[in-house]
Design a protein around this motif. Structure first.
Motif, PDB file in Angstrom:
ATOM      1  N   GLY A  59      61.448  62.956 -13.454  1.00  0.00           N
ATOM      2  CA  GLY A  59      62.039  61.641 -13.674  1.00  0.00           C
ATOM      3  C   GLY A  59      61.893  61.206 -15.119  1.00  0.00           C
ATOM      4  N   PRO A  60      62.450  60.067 -15.462  1.00  0.00           N
ATOM      5  CA  PRO A  60      62.455  59.625 -16.854  1.00  0.00           C
ATOM      6  C   PRO A  60      61.065  59.266 -17.393  1.00  0.00           C
ATOM      7  CG  PRO A  60      63.360  57.920 -15.428  1.00  0.00           C
ATOM      8  CD  PRO A  60      63.141  59.145 -14.581  1.00  0.00           C
ATOM      9  N   HIS A  61      60.154  58.882 -16.526  1.00  0.00           N
ATOM     10  CA  HIS A  61      58.819  58.474 -16.966  1.00  0.00           C
ATOM     11  C   HIS A  61      57.722  59.398 -16.451  1.00  0.00           C
ATOM     12  CE1 HIS A  61      60.622  54.843 -18.475  1.00  0.00           C
ATOM     13  NE2 HIS A  61      61.161  54.618 -17.297  1.00  0.00           N
ATOM     14  N   GLY A  62      58.096  60.475 -15.811  1.00  0.00           N
ATOM     15  CA  GLY A  62      57.104  61.359 -15.229  1.00  0.00           C
ATOM     16  C   GLY A  62      56.708  60.898 -13.840  1.00  0.00           C
ATOM     17  N   ARG A  63      55.767  61.627 -13.251  1.00  0.00           N
ATOM     18  CA  ARG A  63      55.337  61.322 -11.887  1.00  0.00           C
ATOM     19  C   ARG A  63      53.827  61.162 -11.868  1.00  0.00           C
ATOM     20  NH1 ARG A  63      53.833  64.409  -7.104  1.00  0.00           N
ATOM     21  NH2 ARG A  63      53.739  66.284  -8.355  1.00  0.00           N
ATOM     22  N   LEU A  64      53.358  60.090 -11.245  1.00  0.00           N
ATOM     23  CA  LEU A  64      51.926  59.857 -11.097  1.00  0.00           C
ATOM     24  C   LEU A  64      51.362  60.908 -10.136  1.00  0.00           C
ATOM     25  CD1 LEU A  64      49.415  58.026 -11.563  1.00  0.00           C
ATOM     26  CD2 LEU A  64      50.128  56.784  -9.510  1.00  0.00           C
ATOM     27  N   VAL A  65      50.385  61.686 -10.614  1.00  0.00           N
ATOM     28  CA  VAL A  65      49.784  62.709  -9.761  1.00  0.00           C
ATOM     29  C   VAL A  65      48.312  62.420  -9.473  1.00  0.00           C
ATOM     30  CG1 VAL A  65      51.406  64.530 -10.378  1.00  0.00           C
ATOM     31  CG2 VAL A  65      49.328  64.236 -11.737  1.00  0.00           C
ATOM     32  N   GLY A  66      47.774  61.387 -10.125  1.00  0.00           N
ATOM     33  CA  GLY A  66      46.384  61.025  -9.862  1.00  0.00           C
ATOM     34  C   GLY A  66      45.886  59.989 -10.842  1.00  0.00           C
ATOM     35  N   ILE A  67      44.622  59.661 -10.681  1.00  0.00           N
ATOM     36  CA  ILE A  67      43.936  58.753 -11.589  1.00  0.00           C
ATOM     37  C   ILE A  67      42.601  59.403 -11.893  1.00  0.00           C
ATOM     38  CG2 ILE A  67      42.874  56.477 -11.853  1.00  0.00           C
ATOM     39  CD1 ILE A  67      45.020  55.420  -9.920  1.00  0.00           C
ATOM     40  N   VAL A  68      42.225  59.456 -13.159  1.00  0.00           N
ATOM     41  CA  VAL A  68      40.946  60.041 -13.558  1.00  0.00           C
ATOM     42  C   VAL A  68      40.091  58.919 -14.159  1.00  0.00           C
ATOM     43  CG1 VAL A  68      41.764  60.805 -15.834  1.00  0.00           C
ATOM     44  CG2 VAL A  68      39.840  61.961 -14.769  1.00  0.00           C
ATOM     45  N   THR A  69      38.799  58.920 -13.791  1.00  0.00           N
ATOM     46  CA  THR A  69      37.900  57.851 -14.221  1.00  0.00           C
ATOM     47  C   THR A  69      36.624  58.430 -14.826  1.00  0.00           C
ATOM     48  OG1 THR A  69      36.699  57.734 -12.123  1.00  0.00           O
ATOM     49  CG2 THR A  69      38.717  56.389 -12.312  1.00  0.00           C
ATOM     50  N   GLU A  70      35.819  57.535 -15.419  1.00  0.00           N
ATOM     51  CA  GLU A  70      34.505  57.945 -15.916  1.00  0.00           C
ATOM     52  C   GLU A  70      33.700  58.589 -14.795  1.00  0.00           C
ATOM     53  OE1 GLU A  70      32.912  54.219 -17.248  1.00  0.00           O
ATOM     54  OE2 GLU A  70      33.463  54.614 -19.329  1.00  0.00           O
ATOM     55  N   GLN A  71      33.823  58.057 -13.596  1.00  0.00           N
ATOM     56  CA  GLN A  71      33.084  58.586 -12.445  1.00  0.00           C
ATOM     57  C   GLN A  71      33.423  60.058 -12.221  1.00  0.00           C
ATOM     58  OE1 GLN A  71      30.765  56.889 -10.687  1.00  0.00           O
ATOM     59  NE2 GLN A  71      30.316  58.722  -9.520  1.00  0.00           N
ATOM     60  N   ASP A  72      34.689  60.432 -12.410  1.00  0.00           N
ATOM     61  CA  ASP A  72      35.086  61.834 -12.258  1.00  0.00           C
ATOM     62  C   ASP A  72      34.392  62.710 -13.303  1.00  0.00           C
ATOM     63  OD1 ASP A  72      36.941  61.328 -10.133  1.00  0.00           O
ATOM     64  OD2 ASP A  72      38.360  60.587 -11.620  1.00  0.00           O
ATOM     65  N   VAL A  73      34.304  62.205 -14.535  1.00  0.00           N
ATOM     66  CA  VAL A  73      33.641  62.956 -15.608  1.00  0.00           C
ATOM     67  C   VAL A  73      32.151  63.100 -15.299  1.00  0.00           C
ATOM     68  CG1 VAL A  73      33.084  63.012 -18.072  1.00  0.00           C
ATOM     69  CG2 VAL A  73      35.347  62.223 -17.332  1.00  0.00           C
ATOM     70  N   PHE A  74      31.517  61.988 -14.897  1.00  0.00           N
ATOM     71  CA  PHE A  74      30.094  62.041 -14.557  1.00  0.00           C
ATOM     72  C   PHE A  74      29.840  63.002 -13.407  1.00  0.00           C
ATOM     73  CE2 PHE A  74      29.692  57.415 -16.125  1.00  0.00           C
ATOM     74  CZ  PHE A  74      29.538  57.840 -17.436  1.00  0.00           C
ATOM     75  N   SER A  75      30.701  62.989 -12.396  1.00  0.00           N
ATOM     76  CA  SER A  75      30.553  63.895 -11.246  1.00  0.00           C
ATOM     77  C   SER A  75      30.652  65.349 -11.680  1.00  0.00           C
ATOM     78  CB  SER A  75      31.611  63.586 -10.185  1.00  0.00           C
ATOM     79  OG  SER A  75      31.396  62.323  -9.629  1.00  0.00           O
ATOM     80  N   MET A  76      31.583  65.643 -12.599  1.00  0.00           N
ATOM     81  CA  MET A  76      31.743  67.004 -13.107  1.00  0.00           C
ATOM     82  C   MET A  76      30.484  67.443 -13.857  1.00  0.00           C
ATOM     83  SD  MET A  76      34.041  68.446 -16.180  1.00  0.00           S
ATOM     84  CE  MET A  76      32.870  67.635 -17.219  1.00  0.00           C
ATOM     85  N   ILE A  77      29.942  66.559 -14.686  1.00  0.00           N
ATOM     86  CA  ILE A  77      28.725  66.878 -15.444  1.00  0.00           C
ATOM     87  C   ILE A  77      27.553  67.106 -14.497  1.00  0.00           C
ATOM     88  CG2 ILE A  77      27.025  65.946 -17.065  1.00  0.00           C
ATOM     89  CD1 ILE A  77      29.440  64.507 -18.439  1.00  0.00           C
ATOM     90  N   LEU A  78      27.403  66.226 -13.507  1.00  0.00           N
ATOM     91  CA  LEU A  78      26.308  66.368 -12.540  1.00  0.00           C
ATOM     92  C   LEU A  78      26.430  67.679 -11.776  1.00  0.00           C
ATOM     93  CD1 LEU A  78      23.826  65.326 -11.056  1.00  0.00           C
ATOM     94  CD2 LEU A  78      25.389  64.110  -9.496  1.00  0.00           C
TER      95      LEU A  78
END
Length: 103
Positions: free
Chosen positions: A70-89
């Protein structure tokens, strides 16, 4: 809607005296307080680029937009600080397990 949007709205409502259950019809809506100029990332954005964006833009999350849909792309998710912290943990825990120090 970011936590900053909510804090700013709460400050306005407190100043106006409208933030009480008795005045629910006067409460602001999400549409009235949401951020309209979005900072987005793509699924191919690296974690380092993501963290840099979070710090530079002073945000704690971003929509993940896939281009070409589409003209603006497609929302496939939301990434948050919590996701980064979870990955580090998770990485830290795996390292602890590999070293035999798991708690």
């Amino acid at each position: 809607v970011t936590d900053t949007d909510i804090l700013e709205a709460e400050t306005v409502l407190t100043a106006l005296g409208n933030y009480s259950p008795d005045n629910i019809k006067q409460w602001l809506t999400v549409g009235e307080i949401m951020t309209r100029e979005l900072i987005t990332v793509s699924p191919t954005t690296t974690v380092g680029q993501l963290v840099r964006t979070f710090l530079q833009q002073k945000i704690s999350g971003a929509p993940v937009i896939e281009s070409g849909a589409g003209p603006h792309g497609r929302l496939v998710g939301i990434v948050t600080e919590q996701d980064v912290f979870s990955m580090i943990l998770h990485a830290w825990e795996q390292e602890e397990i590999a070293r035999g120090i798991a708690s």
